[in-house]
Scaffold this motif. Structure first.
Motif, short mmCIF file in Angstrom:
data_model
loop_
_atom_site.label_atom_id
_atom_site.label_comp_id
_atom_site.label_asym_id
_atom_site.label_seq_id
_atom_site.Cartn_x
_atom_site.Cartn_y
_atom_site.Cartn_z
N LEU A 195 0.83 -1.21 0.00
CA LEU A 195 0.00 0.00 0.00
C LEU A 195 0.86 1.26 0.00
O LEU A 195 0.52 2.26 -0.62
N SER A 196 2.00 1.21 0.69
CA SER A 196 2.90 2.36 0.69
C SER A 196 3.46 2.60 -0.71
O SER A 196 3.61 3.76 -1.14
N LYS A 197 3.75 1.55 -1.43
CA LYS A 197 4.27 1.69 -2.78
C LYS A 197 3.25 2.31 -3.73
O LYS A 197 3.60 2.78 -4.81
N ALA A 243 9.70 -1.58 7.49
CA ALA A 243 8.93 -1.30 6.27
C ALA A 243 9.78 -0.54 5.26
O ALA A 243 9.72 -0.81 4.05
N GLU A 244 10.59 0.42 5.74
CA GLU A 244 11.47 1.18 4.85
C GLU A 244 12.46 0.27 4.15
O GLU A 244 12.73 0.43 2.96
N LYS A 276 7.61 4.01 2.39
CA LYS A 276 7.89 5.28 3.06
C LYS A 276 7.33 5.14 4.47
O LYS A 276 6.29 4.50 4.67
N SER A 277 8.00 5.76 5.45
CA SER A 277 7.52 5.55 6.81
C SER A 277 7.77 6.74 7.72
O SER A 277 8.62 7.60 7.44
#
Length: 224
Positions: free
Chosen positions: A61-63, A78-79, A84-85
């Protein structure tokens, strides 16, 4: 106004029409998931702890444009996997346009499926669309929930599955401490050990003066 969609297990999507938030996005591999990663967009991806049924599709989802917000350990993990975090921890507050969130304690454990430590488990209080929401994450009952309720909660998401978290009886006691206007049970029926009757819990909540909503995966609740 705040639109809330229950996506199954502990996954919840919220939007005030501008900011989109998802909490514990366990979609892929979730037998009760009401949406796929392709169907979900989120600006903020909140992760209460590192277990696979909560971290879930955070990186994917971040991508797509979202930012993972969680413990320092989860955010940095996650990074490393392309997300992105924003690293945080219990008690910390993050303010964004239209709202804020604050991480709270939870009594549980937190590690990734590969054994990497995920920091302390957490719950979160989120203000969005002029409403205050508490998502307890995975937790046992604890007496400091009374302090969390002092902010004035419009809605609480509470686990009722038992076995790994508090069960229905303890979740009802949590209502007495939190005093939310409404409650939605989560973290139940996904797997055999956490089978529970969500509607029975919602009815008992109503008997306590709290508006209970046993949303089915995909169900929507709008707070005006």
């Amino acid at each position: 106004m705040l639109e809330i969609r229950y996506l199954g297990h502990s996954a919840v999507w919220l939007s005030d029409g501008k900011t989109k938030v998802i909490i514990d996005p366990f979609l892929t591999g979730n037998p009760l998931a009401a949406a796929s990663v392709a169907e979900v967009q989120a600006d903020l991806i909140l992760i209460t702890h590192a277990h696979g049924d909560h971290f879930g599709d955070a990186v994917a989802l971040s991508k797509k444009g979202g930012v993972v917000v969680s413990t320092f350990e989860i955010a940095t993990y996650a990074e490393k996997h392309g997300a992105k975090s924003i690293p945080m921890n219990i008690g910390g507050t993050y303010r964004f346009e239209g709202g804020w969130l604050k991480w709270t304690p939870a009594w549980h454990s937190s590690s990734f499926p590969d054994g990497t430590y995920g920091g302390m488990p957490m719950g979160v209080i989120l203000e969005l669309g002029g409403k205050r929401i508490y998502h307890a994450g995975d937790t046992a009952l604890f007496s400091d929930m009374r302090l969390l309720g002092e902010v004035g909660l419009d809605l609480a998401f509470l686990p009722i599955g038992d076995h790994f978290t508090m069960g229905p009886e303890d979740a009802l006691k949590a209502l007495d401490l939190l005093k939310p206007k409404k409650v939605v049970p989560i973290h139940y029926n996904t797997f055999p050990p956490i089978r529970q009757d969500g509607e029975a819990f919602a009815q008992k909540a109503r008997e306590r003066g709290v508006e209970g909503h046993a949303l089915k995966p995909g169900g929507v609740l709008v707070l005006e």
